[in-house]
Structures are given as structure tokens and as C-alpha cells.
Scaffold this active site. Structure first.
Site, PDB file in Angstrom:
ATOM      1  CG  PHE A  66       6.338  -1.119  -8.740  1.00 16.39           C
ATOM      2  CD1 PHE A  66       6.316  -1.415  -7.384  1.00 16.39           C
ATOM      3  CD2 PHE A  66       5.700  -2.001  -9.604  1.00 16.39           C
ATOM      4  CE1 PHE A  66       5.697  -2.544  -6.904  1.00 16.39           C
ATOM      5  CE2 PHE A  66       5.085  -3.135  -9.140  1.00 16.39           C
ATOM      6  CZ  PHE A  66       5.082  -3.414  -7.770  1.00 16.39           C
ATOM      7  CD  GLN A 112       7.494   1.682   1.886  1.00 19.50           C
ATOM      8  OE1 GLN A 112       7.343   0.529   1.506  1.00 19.50           O
ATOM      9  NE2 GLN A 112       8.267   2.550   1.250  1.00 19.50           N
ATOM     10  CG  HIS A 128       2.181  -1.202   0.539  1.00 18.60           C
ATOM     11  ND1 HIS A 128       1.057  -1.033  -0.249  1.00 18.60           N
ATOM     12  CD2 HIS A 128       3.150  -1.699  -0.279  1.00 18.60           C
ATOM     13  CE1 HIS A 128       1.341  -1.409  -1.486  1.00 18.60           C
ATOM     14  NE2 HIS A 128       2.608  -1.814  -1.535  1.00 18.60           N
ATOM     15  CG  LEU A 181       1.192  -5.929  -0.300  1.00 15.70           C
ATOM     16  CD1 LEU A 181       1.162  -4.516   0.258  1.00 15.70           C
ATOM     17  CD2 LEU A 181       2.630  -6.353  -0.548  1.00 15.70           C
ATOM     18  CD  GLU A 216       4.246   0.722  -5.448  1.00 16.41           C
ATOM     19  OE1 GLU A 216       4.976   1.398  -6.192  1.00 16.41           O
ATOM     20  OE2 GLU A 216       4.430   0.623  -4.220  1.00 16.41           O
ATOM     21  NE  ARG A 266       5.561   0.177  -2.125  1.00 13.73           N
ATOM     22  CZ  ARG A 266       6.179  -0.984  -2.035  1.00 13.73           C
ATOM     23  NH1 ARG A 266       6.920  -1.261  -0.977  1.00 13.73           N
ATOM     24  NH2 ARG A 266       6.069  -1.879  -3.009  1.00 13.73           N
ATOM     25  CG  HIS A 274       4.951  -2.929   3.131  1.00 16.14           C
ATOM     26  ND1 HIS A 274       4.473  -4.207   2.888  1.00 16.14           N
ATOM     27  CD2 HIS A 274       5.791  -2.653   2.098  1.00 16.14           C
ATOM     28  CE1 HIS A 274       5.005  -4.680   1.766  1.00 16.14           C
ATOM     29  NE2 HIS A 274       5.815  -3.757   1.269  1.00 16.14           N
ATOM     30  NE  ARG A 309      11.024  -1.788   0.552  1.00 19.67           N
ATOM     31  CZ  ARG A 309      10.052  -2.241  -0.238  1.00 19.67           C
ATOM     32  NH1 ARG A 309      10.189  -2.193  -1.550  1.00 19.67           N
ATOM     33  NH2 ARG A 309       8.935  -2.733   0.273  1.00 19.67           N
TER      34      ARG A 309
END
Length: 599
Positions: free
Chosen positions: A139, A252, A254, A264, A267, A298, A365, A407
Site C-alpha cells: 500500500f 486527506q 484520496h 472510493l 488503494e 495519498r 476521504h 494517514r
């Protein structure tokens, strides 16, 4: 007072943080635990998380006796067999742009494997390696494969697992109950006022300990991955009750929300090897993060996409999208590991990701900011570490601060689970050490009923306003002026716009005057909450004259540790504006001193 309910522990929010806390408190011997949720618990937004939950398990090591690796094709640079908690910790600190508190991050990474194996022993259905171990993939921002997953619906299986365990331990769930008010007097939490949505009746719920696990606040933006319910109720209620909010400027975006929708695309799409392409068909991430490409953190990927879009290389009808290309992965891998995102792309854009690239764009996000709390999830009253007695917070509504300014993917399901568990242990100890029900002054439910009655029936000065229109305009303001990129002029405009919307909101009324399932009443209260915390986000962002993590200012492009290596705290004042103060960041200078963030 009528309609009084009492519990030893009351938890607001039934996602991973709330359900873990409830289950753990029950397991620790507290038999009187209630959980309040404005949705059915299994519709909590934790269930929408797709890609995985982080923990160092080293399951990508060679399969014993074969010399062959597990199912992961993308091996990271260096030796993939030596992942450890220090690497996870460093990745998280670096991802946070050094705003994460390192003592709390240490707890996150050290206890992560315990959480994973506890899920496994509860029967959680993870994807598996050929020899039966929990499958892991890469990730963004992680130096090794440590995203433990169940295809691309990981949050769904985790939530079902922990919910059934909470039920097993005798937890009482109040499904479709809405928290209207948090009762704090003399720095002691005394309970909440809640509405039974089915009847419209208000109830005062007294508790020795109250925990918020109400999730994030992405619905303040027009394009968001967040569910309709994510209106920031928890942060607004706490703020209105006198609790400060921390680091609210860090939100954040995304990189891969479906174009025009925000829904979404996990990821995991990039973790499995998907490419990002501009209108020229070029993998542009080599210009921004040549080391990690699409698997950069991100915030960096979203800024890279936004830069491509603003420089005229976007796709879609308004050229505000980018292509996510997974066609080279093949149908077998996509159907095995990404079935849900394929279904989403088909249903909402009519694109089959097996054969065609799909348009995506940055989408609001995750909320790094929220209610300040320590590592035991006890809520802080100020920067000096004083506590609000009997009040706890965990999950996305809380700011511990484990994520800092940005994050890393898969740390959210981990943080919600792990700190939900710690909150349950902390509250159980508080109860067993002799906590008492604090007395109430007056009738809190009556005060809140008066607010509802005003929304229904009070005359207005001048033109009556529709709350839905105010909410719509707020979301456009936040998207256009407090988005991926910010600057002084746009933030000041946003602040004046929000003040004007707050003024108009005084004349907002509902059309539906009934009691049962009155979505107008819920909507107008949620709009009030959106306005309240959006102002904190903008004013906190105006004050922070640097770029750090998800807070990216085009007029202050560099990180400034000398002035801004500190957390923002915002207290509500009598005139409705936030008073800002600051709290130091916990840094292990001998181990992880601040450095330039490069990928």
C-alpha cells in the site's frame, strides 16, 4: 425529567472503534454497555473500507519447503523478508510528515499483530496465501507488504466479525438513534441526549463513561468517498460542549475517487499494480515520486493528480479527472482481488476495468483531525493534558495523533480497531475503579426539544431558508476553496462564505413537521454541524502558514518545523469563532528526528 436511560458505559457510533470498545468492555466484565448508532450497526462506514488493515506479519516470506513466494508479485526494493515494527513506525511517521505523536505510533505498530490474530481467532475471513497464511499486499507509503486483506471488502468482514462478538458479550445496540447533545458540566461528562429516529422522542441517557466513535466528516465537501451519514456529528457535539478540536486543517483527499461521484476505488487497485495515466496516456507519477510511483502516500498522489489536471492534462467532460488503468492486470486477478471496485466502476460509470481505464479524481476521504485524546483514548480538555472526566474517543473522530498530517492507507482500520480495544479496556477500568453517575442539572432533553420545535415552527426574519441549499453551497465552498491546494485568499473567501451561510442558517426551517423518521430534522441538525466544524477547518488552515501533509498551501509551499511542528487546538468562543492554541508533538529525536520527506 422523563425518558431517562442509564448505562455504565455508553458508546456513540457502532463502527470498528465503537464495537471494539463495547465488546472489550463486556469482555473485561462490564455488563451494562450500550451503543448508540444513527444507522444499523452493520451500515457503519467502517464497512466501506476496502483495501486492508496494516500489521507486520511477514507473510510474504517464502512458503516453507518450496522456496517460492506467496501470491504477491510486486516485491518491494530490498529484502522483503525483514519487515518489522520499526519500519512500520518509520513509514507512519514519514507519512504523517512528522506531525504524528511517536509515542502513540509506537503503540499502534507494536500492538498491530495482536489485533490481526485476534480477528483471525474470531473467525474473520481473510484472503490467504497458498499455505494458508493471511495474504498481504503493498500500500502507498509502506516500505513492505503489510496490508492484510479480504479481497477488496476488508472493512466489511472486519465489521461483521466484531459486531457479532459485541452481541455475544451482551452489548445493547440502539440502532437508528441520533445523538443530539453531549452533556459536559464542570469538565465531567454526564451523558448524552439522543433521539429515537423511529418515534422522534428524545431521551436523556446518563452514563458513567461516554465514548465517541462517530467517524469522520468528509460530507463537508462536494466530492467525497464518505457515506451520507459522515457529517461530523461527533466533532461538532464535542466542540459545542466545550471540548477543543485538534488538527482540523488536515483532511486527506484520496487519489482515486470515481470521477464525478467520489466513490472510493480502493488503494488496492494500485497495490495490485494499477497505473495512473493523464490525457496523454503517460504514467505521470514518475515526475513526482519516481521511487514509489503510484504507491506514494495519498497526499502526494492527490497533489500530483491535481497538478496534472490544472496543467491541462486531465480527462473527462470537464477535464478534472485522471485515468486509473488496470487493464494489464488481467481478468483473473481483478476478479479474485478487486471484484467490488469492478462492480462500482460498472454500476456508476459503465466502465469495465478489465478492458478499459476508468476516470477517477481526488476525493475528500479521511479526517486526521478531531477530538484530542491520549493513548488510552481519554479526551483532553486542553494542551496541558488535563482530561474531561468520563469522556473517551477512538477511531476517525479522535485525534491521538497517530496519523499526523497524513494517514497511510490501511492504518485506519488498524487504528480504529486497536484504539477501540484500548478505549474499552480504559473505560472498564474506570468503571471497576468505582466511577459514579454524575448528577444532571435541569432537563437537557427539553432544551434540545426546544431547538427542534424552533426548526419546525418558529417565525423567521425575512426569507425562510432551506437547509439543504445551505449545505449544498457549503460543500461547493469547501471543495473550491479548501481542497487539495489552498492559499490565503481562497481560505479567507471560504471563511467569509461560511460566516454568511451561518447567518442564513438562523432562518433555516424544515418542511416536515412530523415526528416519525423525520429526515428533515436530522438534515438540518447535520447542516448545523457541517457549518460549525468547517469554520474550524478553515480558520485552523489560515493560521498554519506552511505546507505539511494534506495541508498544502501554494503561498507557503515548504514545511516549517521551526514554527509549525505543533498541533493546532481550537476552542469555541462566545462569538462562535475558534480560539486557537497549540500543543507540542511527541518526537523521539534520537530515533526518528524530522527530515525532508522524499519518495
Amino acid at each position: 425529567m422523563t425518558n431517562i436511560i442509564t448505562h455504565d458505559i455508553l458508546i456513540v457510533g457502532a463502527g470498528l472503534a465503537g464495537s471494539w470498545a463495547a465488546m472489550t468492555a463486556g469482555r473485561e466484565g462490564v455488563t451494562d454497555v450500550g451503543v448508540l448508532s444513527k444507522l444499523h450497526p452493520l451500515r457503519s462506514h467502517s464497512g466501506a473500507a476496502q483495501g486492508g488493515i496494516a500489521a507486520v506479519l511477514n507473510n510474504n516470506r517464502p512458503v516453507p519447503g518450496t522456496g517460492k513466494r506467496g501470491p504477491l508479485e510486486q516485491i518491494p526494493p530490498g529484502d522483503p523478508d525483514v519487515d518489522n515494527s520499526d519500519l512500520h513506525m518509520f513509514d507512519t511517521i514519514k507519512g504523517s510528515d512528522w506531525l504524528g505523536d511517536q509515542d502513540v505510533i509506537q503503540i499502534l505498530v507494536d500492538e498491530a499483530p495482536e489485533i490481526l490474530y485476534e480477528y483471525e481467532h474470531m473467525g474473520c475471513v481473510f484472503s490467504r496465501t497458498p499455505d494458508g497464511r493471511i495474504a498481504q499486499r503493498r500500500f502507498g507509503g509502506h516500505s513492505s507488504p503489510r496490508s492484510n486483506y479480504a479481497a477488496d471488502f476488508t472493512g466489511h468482514v472486519l465489521l461483521h466479525t466484531i459486531y457479532e462478538q459485541a452481541v455475544k458479550h451482551g452489548v445493547k445496540f440502539y440502532a437508528e438513534w441520533y445523538c443530539m447533545d453531549l452533556i459536559i458540566e464542570d469538565n465531567i461528562c454526564r451523558g448524552v441526549v439522543a433521539m429515537d429516529i423511529e418515534t422522534g422522542e428524545l431521551h436523556t441517557i446518563r452514563a458513567k463513561a461516554v465514548m465517541f466513535g462517530t467517524g469522520g466528516y468528509g460530507r463537508a465537501w462536494n466530492i467525497t468517498s464518505n457515506a451520507t451519514a459522515n457529517t461530523g456529528d461527533g466533532v461538532a457535539l464535542a466542540y459545542n460542549a466545550g471540548v477543543p478540536l485538534m488538527d482540523m486543517e488536515f483532511v486527506q483527499f484520496h487519489p482515486t475517487g470515481l470521477y464525478g461521484k467520489g466513490i472510493l476505488m480502493s488503494e488496492a487497485c494500485r497495490g495490485e499494480g494499477g497505473y495512473l495515466r493523464n490525457s496523454d496516456g503517460r504514467r505521470f507519477m514518475e515526475d513526482y515520486a519516481p521511487g514509489l510511483m503510484e504507491l506514494a502516500p495519498r497526499d502526494l498522489v492527490s497533489r500530483s493528480e491535481q497538478t496534472e489536471i490544472e496543467q491541462g492534462r486531465g480527462v473527462g467532460a470537464d477535464k478534472k479527472g485522471i485515468y486509473l488503468d488496470m487493464t494489464h492486470l488481467g481478468a483473473e486477478k481483478i476478479m479474485e482481488r478487486l471484484p467490488q471496485v469492478r462492480e462500482l466502476a460498472l454500476e456508476f460509470l459503465g466502465v469495465d476495468i478489465i478492458t478499459d481505464p476508468v476516470a477517477i479524481q481526488p476525493t475528500a476521504h479521511y479526517s486526521m483531525g478531531g477530538i484530542p485524546a491520549n493513548s488510552d483514548c481519554e479526551v483532553l480538555a486542553d494542551a496541558d493534558g488535563n482530561l474531561v472526566k468520563g469522556f473517551y474517543a477512538a477511531g476517525e473522530v479522535a485525534c491521538l495523533s497517530v496519523h499526523g498530517a497524513n494517514r497511510l492507507g490501511t492504518n485506519s482500520l488498524l487504528g480504529a480497531s486497536l484504539f477501540g480495544r484500548r478505549a474499552g479496556i480504559s473505560m472498564a477500568k474506570f468503571i471497576k475503579d468505582g466511577a459514579k453517575l454524575a448528577p444532571l442539572n435541569g432537563d437537557p432533553a427539553a432544551k434540545n426539544q426546544a431547538i427542534i420545535d424552533r426548526f419546525k415552527n418558529a417565525p423567521v426574519d425575512g426569507k425562510e431558508e432551506r437547509f439543504s441549499q445551505i449545505a449544498k453551497e457549503l460543500k461547493i465552498v469547501m471543495t473550491n476553496k479548501c481542497g487539495v491546494f489552498r492559499d490565503d485568499a481562497r481560505l479567507r473567501e471560504a471563511l467569509e462564505d461560511i460566516k454568511a451561510l451561518q447567518e442564513r442558517f438562523k432562518n433555516a426551517r424544515v418542511m416536515d413537521k412530523s415526528n416519525r423518521f423525520n429526515n428533515d430534522v436530522l438534515g438540518i441538525i447535520e447542516t448545523d454541524h457541517l457549518l460549525t466544524f468547517s469554520r474550524v477547518i478553515v480558520e485552523s488552515g489560515l493560521a498554519r502558514t506552511e505546507s505539511r501533509g494534506a495541508h498544502s498551501r501554494t503561498d507557503h509551499v515548504k514545511r516549517n518545523d521551526e514554527e509549525w511542528l505543533k498541533h493546532t487546538l481550537a476552542h469555541l468562543t462566545e462569538d462562535g469563532s475558534p480560539k486557537l492554541s497549540y500543543k507540542s508533538v511527541e518526537v523521539y529525536y534520537d530515533r526518528f528526528p524530522p527530515q525532508e520527506r522524499k519518495y
